[in-house]
Scaffold this motif. Sequence first.
Motif, PDB file in Angstrom:
ATOM      1  N   LYS A  13     -11.501 -16.018  22.102  1.00 46.99           N
ATOM      2  CA  LYS A  13     -10.422 -16.639  21.328  1.00 46.99           C
ATOM      3  C   LYS A  13      -9.153 -15.801  21.364  1.00 46.99           C
ATOM      4  CE  LYS A  13     -13.899 -18.316  18.149  1.00 46.99           C
ATOM      5  NZ  LYS A  13     -14.496 -18.058  16.846  1.00 46.99           N
ATOM      6  N   ASN A  14      -9.314 -14.466  21.406  1.00 42.27           N
ATOM      7  CA  ASN A  14      -8.195 -13.527  21.441  1.00 42.27           C
ATOM      8  C   ASN A  14      -8.348 -12.637  22.665  1.00 42.27           C
ATOM      9  OD1 ASN A  14      -6.936 -13.891  18.589  1.00 42.27           O
ATOM     10  ND2 ASN A  14      -9.143 -13.763  18.265  1.00 42.27           N
ATOM     11  N   ASN A  15      -7.228 -12.313  23.300  1.00 46.53           N
ATOM     12  CA  ASN A  15      -7.276 -11.567  24.554  1.00 46.53           C
ATOM     13  C   ASN A  15      -6.191 -10.496  24.587  1.00 46.53           C
ATOM     14  OD1 ASN A  15      -9.223 -13.354  26.303  1.00 46.53           O
ATOM     15  ND2 ASN A  15      -7.876 -14.747  25.187  1.00 46.53           N
ATOM     16  N   PHE A  16      -6.595  -9.280  24.972  1.00 48.26           N
ATOM     17  CA  PHE A  16      -5.641  -8.199  25.222  1.00 48.26           C
ATOM     18  C   PHE A  16      -5.527  -8.038  26.730  1.00 48.26           C
ATOM     19  CE2 PHE A  16      -7.273  -5.888  21.158  1.00 48.26           C
ATOM     20  CZ  PHE A  16      -6.496  -6.698  20.354  1.00 48.26           C
ATOM     21  N   THR A  17      -4.301  -7.843  27.200  1.00 49.70           N
ATOM     22  CA  THR A  17      -4.065  -7.573  28.620  1.00 49.70           C
ATOM     23  C   THR A  17      -3.662  -6.107  28.774  1.00 49.70           C
ATOM     24  OG1 THR A  17      -1.699  -8.050  28.584  1.00 49.70           O
ATOM     25  CG2 THR A  17      -3.203  -9.936  28.901  1.00 49.70           C
ATOM     26  N   SER A  18      -3.387  -5.721  29.998  1.00 54.48           N
ATOM     27  CA  SER A  18      -2.942  -4.346  30.235  1.00 54.48           C
ATOM     28  C   SER A  18      -1.616  -4.075  29.514  1.00 54.48           C
ATOM     29  CB  SER A  18      -2.806  -4.083  31.735  1.00 54.48           C
ATOM     30  OG  SER A  18      -1.894  -4.987  32.312  1.00 54.48           O
ATOM     31  N   LEU A  19      -0.835  -5.108  29.268  1.00 58.15           N
ATOM     32  CA  LEU A  19       0.412  -4.936  28.519  1.00 58.15           C
ATOM     33  C   LEU A  19       0.152  -4.565  27.064  1.00 58.15           C
ATOM     34  CD1 LEU A  19       2.434  -7.985  29.903  1.00 58.15           C
ATOM     35  CD2 LEU A  19       2.567  -5.592  30.622  1.00 58.15           C
ATOM     36  N   ASP A  20      -0.996  -5.007  26.533  1.00 57.63           N
ATOM     37  CA  ASP A  20      -1.367  -4.703  25.147  1.00 57.63           C
ATOM     38  C   ASP A  20      -2.077  -3.357  25.011  1.00 57.63           C
ATOM     39  OD1 ASP A  20      -0.558  -7.301  24.124  1.00 57.63           O
ATOM     40  OD2 ASP A  20      -2.337  -8.083  25.146  1.00 57.63           O
ATOM     41  N   ASP A  21      -2.601  -2.849  26.108  1.00 58.67           N
ATOM     42  CA  ASP A  21      -3.404  -1.622  26.122  1.00 58.67           C
ATOM     43  C   ASP A  21      -4.584  -1.751  25.163  1.00 58.67           C
ATOM     44  OD1 ASP A  21      -4.438   0.881  26.553  1.00 58.67           O
ATOM     45  OD2 ASP A  21      -2.659   1.970  25.900  1.00 58.67           O
ATOM     46  N   GLY A  22      -5.503  -2.639  25.527  1.00 61.23           N
ATOM     47  CA  GLY A  22      -6.663  -2.953  24.697  1.00 61.23           C
ATOM     48  C   GLY A  22      -7.519  -1.782  24.308  1.00 61.23           C
ATOM     49  N   LEU A  23      -7.481  -0.719  25.068  1.00 62.95           N
ATOM     50  CA  LEU A  23      -8.270   0.469  24.732  1.00 62.95           C
ATOM     51  C   LEU A  23      -7.727   1.153  23.481  1.00 62.95           C
ATOM     52  CD1 LEU A  23     -10.715   2.043  25.688  1.00 62.95           C
ATOM     53  CD2 LEU A  23      -9.208   3.389  27.163  1.00 62.95           C
ATOM     54  N   ARG A  24      -6.435   1.026  23.240  1.00 67.84           N
ATOM     55  CA  ARG A  24      -5.808   1.671  22.074  1.00 67.84           C
ATOM     56  C   ARG A  24      -5.745   0.763  20.844  1.00 67.84           C
ATOM     57  NH1 ARG A  24      -4.112   6.488  23.739  1.00 67.84           N
ATOM     58  NH2 ARG A  24      -3.307   6.725  25.845  1.00 67.84           N
ATOM     59  N   LYS A  25      -5.974  -0.513  21.042  1.00 70.09           N
ATOM     60  CA  LYS A  25      -5.915  -1.469  19.925  1.00 70.09           C
ATOM     61  C   LYS A  25      -7.205  -1.440  19.115  1.00 70.09           C
ATOM     62  CE  LYS A  25      -2.356  -4.479  20.925  1.00 70.09           C
ATOM     63  NZ  LYS A  25      -1.425  -4.959  19.950  1.00 70.09           N
ATOM     64  N   ASP A  26      -7.133  -1.944  17.883  1.00 67.83           N
ATOM     65  CA  ASP A  26      -8.331  -2.128  17.063  1.00 67.83           C
ATOM     66  C   ASP A  26      -9.061  -3.364  17.551  1.00 67.83           C
ATOM     67  OD1 ASP A  26      -7.875   0.062  15.397  1.00 67.83           O
ATOM     68  OD2 ASP A  26      -6.659  -1.110  14.002  1.00 67.83           O
ATOM     69  N   TRP A  27     -10.355  -3.233  17.738  1.00 71.34           N
ATOM     70  CA  TRP A  27     -11.176  -4.361  18.140  1.00 71.34           C
ATOM     71  C   TRP A  27     -11.765  -5.020  16.917  1.00 71.34           C
ATOM     72  CZ3 TRP A  27     -14.400  -2.464  22.968  1.00 71.34           C
ATOM     73  CH2 TRP A  27     -13.511  -2.136  23.992  1.00 71.34           C
ATOM     74  N   PHE A  28     -12.038  -6.300  17.026  1.00 75.87           N
ATOM     75  CA  PHE A  28     -12.564  -7.063  15.893  1.00 75.87           C
ATOM     76  C   PHE A  28     -13.541  -8.105  16.390  1.00 75.87           C
ATOM     77  CE2 PHE A  28      -8.537  -8.703  17.407  1.00 75.87           C
ATOM     78  CZ  PHE A  28      -8.820 -10.039  17.646  1.00 75.87           C
ATOM     79  N   GLY A  29     -14.461  -8.493  15.509  1.00 69.93           N
ATOM     80  CA  GLY A  29     -15.398  -9.563  15.821  1.00 69.93           C
ATOM     81  C   GLY A  29     -16.304  -9.249  16.990  1.00 69.93           C
ATOM     82  N   ASP A  55     -11.553 -10.440  23.988  1.00 74.73           N
ATOM     83  CA  ASP A  55     -11.713  -9.855  25.318  1.00 74.73           C
ATOM     84  C   ASP A  55     -10.592  -8.840  25.452  1.00 74.73           C
ATOM     85  OD1 ASP A  55     -11.649  -9.138  27.988  1.00 74.73           O
ATOM     86  OD2 ASP A  55     -11.831 -11.175  28.752  1.00 74.73           O
ATOM     87  N   PRO A  56     -10.908  -7.548  25.355  1.00 73.03           N
ATOM     88  CA  PRO A  56      -9.860  -6.530  25.401  1.00 73.03           C
ATOM     89  C   PRO A  56      -9.380  -6.199  26.810  1.00 73.03           C
ATOM     90  CG  PRO A  56     -11.977  -5.483  25.081  1.00 73.03           C
ATOM     91  CD  PRO A  56     -12.220  -6.969  25.060  1.00 73.03           C
ATOM     92  N   CYS A  57      -9.961  -6.815  27.841  1.00 72.02           N
ATOM     93  CA  CYS A  57      -9.609  -6.529  29.238  1.00 72.02           C
ATOM     94  C   CYS A  57      -9.230  -7.792  29.995  1.00 72.02           C
ATOM     95  CB  CYS A  57     -10.782  -5.855  29.944  1.00 72.02           C
ATOM     96  SG  CYS A  57     -11.240  -4.281  29.243  1.00 72.02           S
ATOM     97  N   SER A  58      -8.529  -8.671  29.364  1.00 73.06           N
ATOM     98  CA  SER A  58      -8.145  -9.926  29.998  1.00 73.06           C
ATOM     99  C   SER A  58      -6.958  -9.696  30.931  1.00 73.06           C
ATOM    100  CB  SER A  58      -7.771 -10.936  28.914  1.00 73.06           C
ATOM    101  OG  SER A  58      -7.586 -12.201  29.471  1.00 73.06           O
ATOM    102  N   PRO A  59      -6.931 -10.358  32.082  1.00 73.16           N
ATOM    103  CA  PRO A  59      -5.783 -10.189  32.969  1.00 73.16           C
ATOM    104  C   PRO A  59      -4.555 -10.927  32.453  1.00 73.16           C
ATOM    105  CG  PRO A  59      -7.322 -11.745  33.912  1.00 73.16           C
ATOM    106  CD  PRO A  59      -7.961 -11.218  32.667  1.00 73.16           C
ATOM    107  N   ILE A  60      -3.414 -10.485  32.922  1.00 72.07           N
ATOM    108  CA  ILE A  60      -2.161 -11.187  32.627  1.00 72.07           C
ATOM    109  C   ILE A  60      -2.198 -12.505  33.392  1.00 72.07           C
ATOM    110  CG2 ILE A  60       0.348 -11.087  32.870  1.00 72.07           C
ATOM    111  CD1 ILE A  60      -0.017  -7.958  32.832  1.00 72.07           C
ATOM    112  N   ASP A  61      -1.816 -13.591  32.757  1.00 72.80           N
ATOM    113  CA  ASP A  61      -1.815 -14.922  33.383  1.00 72.80           C
ATOM    114  C   ASP A  61      -3.184 -15.294  33.947  1.00 72.80           C
ATOM    115  OD1 ASP A  61       0.940 -15.284  32.863  1.00 72.80           O
ATOM    116  OD2 ASP A  61       1.450 -14.163  34.679  1.00 72.80           O
ATOM    117  N   ALA A  62      -4.211 -15.138  33.136  1.00 76.59           N
ATOM    118  CA  ALA A  62      -5.576 -15.448  33.564  1.00 76.59           C
ATOM    119  C   ALA A  62      -5.740 -16.940  33.837  1.00 76.59           C
ATOM    120  CB  ALA A  62      -6.563 -15.016  32.480  1.00 76.59           C
ATOM    121  N   PRO A  63      -6.567 -17.302  34.820  1.00 76.77           N
ATOM    122  CA  PRO A  63      -6.823 -18.718  35.085  1.00 76.77           C
ATOM    123  C   PRO A  63      -7.743 -19.335  34.031  1.00 76.77           C
ATOM    124  CG  PRO A  63      -8.111 -17.355  36.563  1.00 76.77           C
ATOM    125  CD  PRO A  63      -7.220 -16.432  35.784  1.00 76.77           C
TER     126      PRO A  63
END
Length: 159
Positions: free
Chosen positions: A44-60, A31-39
């Motif tokens: 299985k893997n989550n990018f938050t705004s701190l990770d900048d999921g739009l710029r990261k390589d996506w997989f699976g 999930d490349p758009c997961s919130p920070i401290d999600a409930p």
Amino acid sequence: MNTSFERCENTKVEWLTPPELVKQLGEFDLDPCSPIDAPFYHAKNNFTSLDDGLRKDWFGRVYLNPPYGRGMELWLEKLKFHGNGIALIFARTETKCFFEHIWNDADAILFVKGRIKFYHVSGVQGGTPGAPSVFIAYGKANATALKNSGIEGRFIFLK
């Protein structure tokens, strides 16, 4: 706490897909758009705004509930080119984004019956949004998962 979808000045609100809906779609790797401290998490893997999921390589297999508003099309374009995932956005079928990244590129769509009650990042389920939602599948396996999900609505194969 205000849990409506009305616009508030100087407020950034993240709304999360109900976990029971995502579970109906199967397991996701990212999930490349997961919130920070999600409930709760949708993959299985989550990018938050701190990770900048739009710029990261996506997989699976990707689950995408992108930030709505300006720039949303960049997220859908990335998923389109990744080719393996399901997105959830408002069903605004007349928009440039829909024509450029969905109608000719997605494998299937599911218009959700009724309005989804999204969750606030606090974990509280909020009100309904001001627009209907649509799931978008990229990849044949995701189209099949969407068709067989049991989520109420109208399913359409696009390819």
